[in-house]
Write an enzyme that holds these catalytic residues in place. Structure first.
Site, mmCIF file in Angstrom:
data_model
loop_
_atom_site.group_PDB
_atom_site.id
_atom_site.type_symbol
_atom_site.label_atom_id
_atom_site.label_comp_id
_atom_site.label_asym_id
_atom_site.label_seq_id
_atom_site.Cartn_x
_atom_site.Cartn_y
_atom_site.Cartn_z
ATOM 1 N N LYS A 1 0.413 -1.097 0.190
ATOM 2 C CA LYS A 1 -0.098 0.009 -0.275
ATOM 3 C C LYS A 1 0.886 1.554 0.081
ATOM 4 O O LYS A 1 1.657 1.373 0.231
ATOM 5 C CB LYS A 1 -0.830 0.006 1.306
HETATM 6 C C1 LIG Z 1 -5.349 -4.081 0.963
HETATM 7 C C2 LIG Z 1 -6.913 -4.341 1.136
HETATM 8 C C3 LIG Z 1 -7.402 -4.627 2.216
HETATM 9 C C4 LIG Z 1 -7.263 -5.406 3.406
HETATM 10 O O1 LIG Z 1 -6.167 -4.845 3.443
HETATM 11 P P1 LIG Z 1 -5.003 -5.629 5.000
HETATM 12 O O2 LIG Z 1 -4.725 -4.797 5.409
HETATM 13 O O3 LIG Z 1 -4.530 -6.507 3.691
HETATM 14 O O4 LIG Z 1 -6.074 -6.327 5.826
HETATM 15 C C5 LIG Z 1 -8.987 -4.117 1.728
HETATM 16 N N1 LIG Z 1 -9.446 -3.513 0.542
HETATM 17 C C6 LIG Z 1 -9.280 -2.936 -0.082
HETATM 18 C C7 LIG Z 1 -9.392 -2.812 -1.216
HETATM 19 C C8 LIG Z 1 -7.658 -3.203 -0.431
HETATM 20 O O5 LIG Z 1 -7.324 -3.479 -1.497
#
Ligand SMILES: *Cc1c(COP(=O)(O)O)cnc(C)c1O
Length: 382
Positions: A183
């Protein structure tokens, strides 16, 4: 390995030092680093409360639970997203009701379809700012107000995105952020919940740690000797090492997002007029976090062939996303089937995500574009 990976983390000695300091301090969880990370994130988003948690999936789960969402309730969400979004709804016993995306140039959830899918059981709308491009929040909030339902913003792509001068995550009732390693800012694993609602914040804080009324830090500081359990809670805590990394990453976020925008612009300039390929969200505002760079291939271009050629050139690509409603689990348990969401299904078959990360050099971006254009030309000649 890849010459150009899909994403890359931007850690330097600052993150290393931050972690080392926590390790030397001997205080490893729910301490001052986490308090500071939460305060700084709340200030950045411009909300009253930010609550750090173990990941965004936990954040989304707590968001739904704090709104008393449970059995017999429905929550409207997109299918063109990561499965964590709808899973977090299923965890509560509620039913995810999938709405289609807007069109081939805007992959965000369609407000028009949201309104069509609202029923007497709808409790909330859980939207995703796809690739960091803000949803039409004015329209979504208007629909939510009209029907008396909550809005949860899944901001996993949208750390730093803005909509009409407000940060994503500050517009709906609750915002949920991810700090997973791919991210815009990362703590390896980690997440954050944002809200302006005091009552929700208090409940979410309790539920993050077993529903207990007093935290370890309070007891350590002599502020409390015992505790009560007032909600059914979970262990969704973050730790001090991650919070310390988060503080450093938050400092880098705005510059990183500016570099992401520059890369996005090069891609746009080079690919916008190439035939057989479409760049969605091309009427971009400056307010996206540019989390990923998706393109849409025309029907006559083989996606597998395209991704294979990129791979042979050392370029990693990906698909965002295989649609949730066509996963085996959702077909079996949520009454989902092909044809339910025509635009989502169409895009899901033709979308490819190209590499995008702040340390990507202009040369790297041009190299990816050259590879893309060369492949498309060859396909046309055949
Ligand atoms: C990465 C992601 C998540 C989940 O995030 P985590 O921190 O890995 O639990 C949820 N929604 C979207 C759209 C994502 O890209």
């Amino acid at each position: 390995m890849w010459k150009i990976p899909l994403f890359d983390i931007g850690f330097n000695e600052k993150e290393m030092i931050a972690v080392q300091e926590v390790l030397s301090s001997g205080w490893l969880t729910m301490g001052e680093q986490t308090e500071m990370f939460e305060r700084e994130f709340a200030d950045f988003i411009n909300v009253k409360h930010a609550i750090a948690v173990s990941n965004c999936t936990a954040a989304l789960h707590l968001a739904n639970l704090s709104l008393n969402i449970g059995e017999k309730d429905e929550v409207i969400c997109p299918s063109l997203s990561f499965v964590a979004g709808s899973n977090s709804i299923v965890y509560t016993g509620a039913k995810p009701v999938f709405a289609d995306i807007i069109d081939l140039s805007d992959f965000n959830i369609s407000p028009v379809d949201i309104e069509k899918k609202i029923s007497a059981r709808t409790k909330a709308i859980q939207i995703v700012h796809y690739a960091g491009n803000p949803c039409n929040m004015d329209h979504i909030m208007e629909i939510a107000d009209k029907h008396g339902v909550y809005v949860i913003e899944d901001c996993a792509h949208a750390s730093g995105s803005e909509y009409n001068g407000r940060k994503c995550g500050a517009i709906g009732d609750i915002g949920c952020f991810s700090f997973f390693s791919n991210k815009n800012m990362t703590t390896a694993e980690g997440g954050m919940i944002t809200t302006n609602n005091d009552g929700l914040a208090e409940k979410i804080k309790l539920m993050r740690s077993h529903g207990m009324t007093a935290m370890t830090l309070d007891r350590h500081k002599g502020r409390a000797f015992s505790y009560d359990v007032v909600e059914l809670g979970y262990n969704y805590r973050i730790d001090e090492m991650r919070s310390a990394i988060g503080i450093v990453q938050l400092e880098k976020l705005e510059d990183d997002n500016i570099r992401r925008r520059e890369i996005d612009q090069i891609y746009n300039e080079r690919l916008a007029d190439v035939c057989c390929i479409k760049v969605p969200f091309n009427v971009k505002s400056d307010s996206s976090s540019h989390h990923i760079f998706p393109v849409l291939l025309d029907k006559e271009i083989s996606r597998q062939g395209f991704m294979k050629v990129l791979k042979s050139n050392g370029i990693q690509s990906s698909i965002h996303y295989p649609p949730i409603h066509l996963f085996d689990y959702y077909r079996r348990n949520s009454g989902c089937h092909e044809g339910m969401l025509p635009t989502t299904e169409d895009v899901a078959q033709r979308e490819v995500t190209l590499p995008l990360y702040p340390s990507m050099r202009d040369d790297d971006v041009h190299y990816v574009c050259d590879s893309v254009i060369e492949y498309i030309k060859k396909e046309q000649d055949n």
